[in-house]
Enzyme design. Structure first.
Site, PDB file in Angstrom:
ATOM      1  N   ASP A 132      14.966  27.332  -5.895  1.00  0.00           N
ATOM      2  CA  ASP A 132      14.669  26.039  -6.512  1.00  0.00           C
ATOM      3  C   ASP A 132      15.765  25.031  -6.160  1.00  0.00           C
ATOM      4  O   ASP A 132      16.935  25.279  -6.484  1.00  0.00           O
ATOM      5  CB  ASP A 132      14.593  26.167  -8.029  1.00  0.00           C
ATOM      6  CG  ASP A 132      13.340  26.872  -8.499  1.00  0.00           C
ATOM      7  OD1 ASP A 132      13.453  27.738  -9.385  1.00  0.00           O
ATOM      8  OD2 ASP A 132      12.248  26.549  -7.989  1.00  0.00           O
ATOM      9  N   ASP A 137       5.078  28.713  -6.688  1.00  0.00           N
ATOM     10  CA  ASP A 137       5.662  28.363  -7.985  1.00  0.00           C
ATOM     11  C   ASP A 137       5.167  27.072  -8.626  1.00  0.00           C
ATOM     12  O   ASP A 137       5.404  26.871  -9.813  1.00  0.00           O
ATOM     13  CB  ASP A 137       7.193  28.301  -7.869  1.00  0.00           C
ATOM     14  CG  ASP A 137       7.874  28.592  -9.200  1.00  0.00           C
ATOM     15  OD1 ASP A 137       7.285  29.308 -10.028  1.00  0.00           O
ATOM     16  OD2 ASP A 137       8.999  28.110  -9.414  1.00  0.00           O
TER      17      ASP A 137
END
Length: 1117
Positions: free
Chosen positions: A177, A289
């Protein structure tokens, strides 16, 4: 002289009409029968009648005097400017309305009948899976599936694959991320750089090992810090297939809140970096995601020439249904398309997070932590055996009969052995990120084509739930301040890209590029990457830690300031009459900024222009590719202001107060509003100076409704304020197109009279709470405690009503929200809708969410429409079988409801969550303040709220053609007027004052980039200068990205205020840019990695289908 005679004759005729009107009024009084009842002897009753008649006559004389005064001023103005453009001022009628003089330039709206057929078409062959239909038939009963808790138990036969082997593909990856619990920089320093270093080391140790990577933001930072030898090693690993780049965007973007401009821009940034540094072209999409999936993403990937994709986070009930019906792999087709769907695979597990033992195969899975049966264990490294359990138990979920295990790891140590417990199973390691490429190669299917047995699907995968009634619909609104800042930066980036490309091209054409600040290109690159980083699925979503959000905000603000500098530098060069006089001075910019933000969490403050007797110049930039008739408001230091056009003609001005609160005016600051016509994508020049000649200045009137509150009112001498202390009656504002009526008690909208008909259109504020037990609402989840309750402030609002010739507005000041509804009196797009803004501040709330509800008489029943990424419209249906929170959807750009007669569209300048919970209603969540985590990994609530201004436009349209068959289709389009309204809202006029006050600056003139007009269904998405070998410098090539919008002709379109024509998709680019010759034009894939045709200097006429986005590599000769 001839014009002077005409003016004289016109004035005399008007005077004669006025005198004749007076004569008729006197004659009416003289012939009143009451005057002759008793000769000269009048009874008292008759005397009172006569007195009333005299008062009426005096009133008529006074009104006539006002009209004659206005005529006198107009005649004087005409005489003073007899040799130039005559000035006609707006005037105030006795009934309180402002009347504008007629437009000097006629406008027309010409749509080819063939261009209307697209929205009426059937959309091609019916898909096998339509997501609206799937949702309508699913029970959403959440039955316990046992080991696969949200699925079902599956049995298998030991010899089931004796005739056809089951292929198992392990895909080692590491999901990184770019900001979530840690900042981007902190993640890189602590984890990402070590993962990538380990990847190179381990892949070089064993050529059988494989690894994939997706986030180029991290990869590029790592690349900048490694040695030349390691870079060469990486290129070799890519070349021999051990390392694969999937998707290749700057980030793995959120698909709910991101606008399609930003989605494309971050994809181009990543692909251009890959092409320049590694020479690799991604072929597969990878989205494991994002919290739900948009149909826009497969379209963009297909246009970028990617052939397949993998998605994961989809409602658990839909995954279960697709697994049971063998539909986990499908061809994803757009609702309007007839061909070219994108192959996609869906992982069936709905895990809230990924672990190294979780098997997310496209074919099947079991719960990620259940132990495998010993008899089925192959020898996987490091004990990762549940991948085998997954694929062995669930092959019947997949139509392709090949299973994929996505193995998230922090290093590339995967080296699966060839031995298996059964000869009927083949274990393999593959770099393909989706099942489609590998599973179709044995059937001879070309990648991207439809394999046998794959169904065709249309629609999207919102809204997402991972268990029970836990719907991830809160993040559609979480941290709306930064969602708004994102769109401001996006608009500035597009404007800066276009102006920079045009200014640099003109400077090169004139041989002055050595004087131009080429260093601005580095600022563009930095802004592209800052905007791209914020599209990450934990950034724009509002689901990161507070410190990470601040880091994002600082990056956004820094880039915004830099883009304003790029725009002002380009505008400086383009408006100079003598280009030889251009001098770039970084310490003293020629043009100032239109506004300033003190901090990353501050609202903008407009620049105040200091006036003097010498003129101050202001340059206006219109970012739209269509000519624009707009009201532009500036802040000045004096109420005695005169505004001239570039040619020196005086312009009518509306002078208003600048307010610091509901009842306080800002001292020595005044708002000047001018109606002006701006060239398409061009620059215009105004002159302002202090003047005691005020006949062109028209004052706004102000009424303050205090509703019994004892508040001090401090008016200025210039602006008299009428105070209404007690509750007042309802009131209305109008322009030449509509009338809007408001509640005298609340100041909120009640109804709209439009096209001669009155429509209910009321607004109210609501408050949602959260559950008192178990899981509660948080950054991701929306878990309300029931229906919303009316917002009940402690005190009644202060309502301020401002009326003027160019705009009128109602400002309602509540404790937690300030709403302003503005009605522009403009003969064009801006006058056909209501401008609505809500300044929200709920920092003293606890576990509350504020919503705005619009209620109408439109019989929309259970159907409403929301956009996907500002690119397309997706019909929605309110499902009673689902909880309230499940019926909310993302609204990046617009939402609407309709019936056979009318359509109401709510346009938005920031992404928010929206729903229609009852027929005739639209409801949008404005802000959320939540004190706890919702157990999805963030570890905190939403307690860092800011004062946030949410901006909207309300557009009411009459439907001229509608039928049940058409309305029942899972496809819809906005009207052209609706498209224009959205662009006006999201691409505001930028006003840049010349910083130099004395001496006078060099001669300035407007800049018009186009020699013709752009068809009104074409949108210039970007004109992006490409980088040179030195990535901090520009090349001579540009990417021209065009979007031909699909639109519905079945809505009335009148008084648009500009010339609008369509051309059946044909667009001539060769002579489009004034003063620039198109050297060559080459069609390419969306991200310029694949040429789609030969470059041709001769053939410059292009053709595009509706909804098509196309990229062209261009070069000006």
């Amino acid at each position: 002289m001839k014009l002077k005679k005409q003016v004289t004759v016109c004035g005399a005729a008007i005077f004669c009409v006025a005198v004749f009107s007076l004569y008729l009024m006197l004659d009416r009084v003289q012939h009143d029968p009451a005057r002759h009842q008793s000769g000269g002897n009048f009874p008292r009753s008759q005397i009172s009648v006569l007195q009333n008649r005299i008062e009426q006559l005096e009133q008529l004389l006074e009104e006539n005097h006002e009209i004659i005064s206005h005529i006198k001023e107009s005649v004087l103005e005409l005489t003073a400017h007899a040799e130039g453009q005559p000035l006609l001022l707006p005037y105030h009628t006795p009934n309180g309305s402002w009347v504008l003089p007629p437009e000097s330039r006629p406008s027309f709206f010409s749509i080819s009948p063939q261009d209307c057929q697209f929205a009426l078409g059937s959309g091609g062959q019916k898909p096998d899976l339509q997501m609206l239909a799937v949702a309508s038939v699913l029970p959403f009963d959440n039955q316990d599936g046992g080991v696969w808790k949200q699925g079902f138990d599956i049995t298998y036969e030991p010899h089931e694959w004796d005739t056809e082997p089951l292929q198992v593909f392990v895909v080692p990856h590491s999901h990184n991320d770019p900001g979530w619990i840690k900042t981007f920089e902190k993640y890189y320093a602590d984890q990402t750089q070590h993962i990538l270093n380990s990847m190179v080391l381990k892949l070089r140790e064993d050529p059988r090992r494989r690894f994939i990577w997706s986030e180029i933001s991290f990869f590029s930072k790592w690349w900048d810090n490694i040695s030349t030898q390691k870079r060469a090693a990486v290129r070799r690993l890519v070349g021999n297939g051990q390392l694969e780049m999937v998707t290749g965007g700057w980030v793995m973007p959120d698909e709910a809140n991101s606008h399609y401009f930003a989605m494309i821009d971050q994809l181009i940034e990543g692909h251009q970096w890959l092409e320049k540094n590694i020479g690799v072209t991604p072929r597969s999409g990878w989205a494991v995601d994002p919290f739900g999936h948009s149909a826009t993403m497969p379209y963009l990937l297909r246009r970028a020439n990617l052939t397949s994709m993998l998605i994961q986070r989809v409602h658990y009930a839909i995954k279960k249904h697709f697994a049971a019906t063998h539909n986990l792999e499908f061809m994803w087709r757009q609702t309007w398309a007839t061909m070219c769907p994108t192959p996609a695979a869906l992982t069936p597990r709905s895990a809230a997070s990924l672990t190294s033992s979780a098997c997310l195969g496209a074919g099947s899975t079991v719960h990620g932590r259940c132990p495998p049966e010993p008899s089925l264990r192959p020898t996987w490294p490091n004990g990762h055996t549940s991948c085998w359990t997954s694929t062995a138990r669930r092959p019947s979920c997949s139509a392709a009969r090949c299973c994929w295990c996505l193995w998230e790891t922090t290093s590339a140590t995967t080296s699966p052995r060839s031995g298996t417990p059964s000869s009927s199973t083949t274990s393999a390691s593959s770099t393909s990120s989706t099942p489609t490429p590998a599973c179709t190669c044995r059937t001879g299917i070309v990648p991207g084509m439809k394999p046998p047995g794959f169904p065709v699907l249309s629609g999207d995968f919102f809204s997402y739930a991972d268990r029970e009634d836990h719907y991830w619909t809160g993040y559609y609104t979480s941290r709306p301040f930064y969602k708004s800042l994102d769109r401001v930066l996006e608009a500035h980036l597009r404007g800066a890209e276009v102006l920079y490309s045009l200014a640099l091209s003109h400077a090169r054409h004139a041989g002055l590029d050595s004087r131009y600040p080429l260093s601005d290109y580095a600022l563009l690159t930095e802004a592209r990457r800052a905007l791209g980083l914020f599209q990450h699925h934990d950034a724009i979503t509002g689901t990161a830690k507070e410190a990470v959000v601040v880091d994002y905000g600082v990056r956004l603000l820094h880039s915004l300031v830099n883009l304003k500098r790029v725009i002002s530098n380009a505008a400086h060069y383009l408006v100079l009459g003598d280009k030889e006089a251009y001098r770039y001075d970084p310490a003293g910019p020629f043009l100032g900024m239109d506004d300033m933000r003190l901090n990353q969490d501050s609202l903008p403050e407009k620049t105040v222009i200091k006036l003097d007797t010498s003129p101050r110049f202001v340059v206006l930039f219109n970012p739209l590719e269509q000519e624009r008739l707009s009201v532009v408001s500036l802040l000045v230091s004096s109420p005695r202001v005169r505004v001239l056009s570039e040619e020196g003609q005086p312009l009518a001005v509306q002078l208003s107060a600048q307010w610091s609160s509901a009842t306080d005016m800002v001292p020595d600051v005044y708002q000047v509003s001018i109606m002006t016509r701006l060239p398409a994508l061009g620059l215009s020049v105004l002159q302002l100076y202090k003047s005691f000649d005020s006949h062109t200045t028209l004052m706004s009137s102000v009424h303050l409704h205090l509703h019994g509150r004892d508040l001090p009112v401090r008016p200025r001498e210039v602006f008299p304020v009428r105070v209404v202390p007690a509750t007042s009656d309802d009131f209305c504002l109008d322009n030449q197109h509509m009338q809007a009526c408001f509640s005298g008690l609340t100041g909120l909208l009640q109804s709209v009279r439009w096209a001669g008909e009155e429509h209910k259109l009321s607004s109210e504020f609501l408050i949602y709470g959260t559950r008192s037990a178990k899981d509660k609402s948080g950054a991701y989840l929306f878990l309300p405690d029931g229906d919303a309750k009316p917002y009940a402030p402690k005190e009644p609002p202060v309502v301020r009503v401002t009326e003027g010739p160019f705009f009128s507005e109602v400002a309602s000041y509540y404790q937690h929200v300030q709403q302003v509804v503005r009605l522009y009196n403009v003969p064009g797009v801006e006058g056909l809708s209501l401008d609505l803004s809500c300044l929200v501040d709920i920092r003293d709330h606890v576990n509350k969410e504020m919503a705005l509800r619009l209620s109408t008489s439109i019989a929309s029943e259970d159907t409403f429409f929301t956009d996907l990424n500002g690119f397309q419209i997706q019909p929605r249906r309110f499902l009673k079988k689902l909880p309230l929170q499940a019926n909310f959807y993302p609204m990046p750009a617009m939402a609407y409801i309709q019936d056979k007669q009318s359509r109401l569209t709510l346009h938005t300048a920031q992404a928010l969550g929206v729903s229609s919970l009852r027929s005739g209603q639209l409801e949008v969540i404005l802000d959320r303040r939540l004190m706890q985590d919702d157990n999805r990994g963030l570890g905190q609530g939403l307690k860092d709220n800011k004062r946030t201004c949410n901006r909207f436009r309300l557009l009411l349209e009459r439907r001229t053609t509608a039928n049940k068959v058409q309305d029942s289709r899972p496809i819809s389009f906005p009207s052209l007027l609706s498209h224009m309204t959205s662009m006006h809202l999201n691409a505001e006029v930028l006003a840049m004052p010349v910083t130099q006050e004395k001496p006078a600056p060099p001669a300035l003139r407007s800049f018009q980039p186009f020699s013709g007009t752009v068809p009104c269904d074409f949108h210039i998405l970007n004109l992006r200068t490409l980088q040179a070998e030195d990535e901090s410098l520009p090349s001579a090539e540009m990417a021209l990205i065009l979007h031909r919008k699909g639109f519905d002709c079945g809505l009335e379109a009148k008084h648009l205020g500009f010339n609008c024509t369509t051309s059946q998709g044909k667009f001539s680019l060769g002579s489009l840019f004034h003063g620039l010759e198109l050297g060559f034009l080459q069609p390419t894939s969306l991200t310029l990695m694949y040429p789609l045709g030969a470059a041709s200097p001769n053939s410059t006429v292009i053709h595009m289908d509706p909804m098509e986005i196309a990229t062209f590599r261009i070069h000006f000769g």
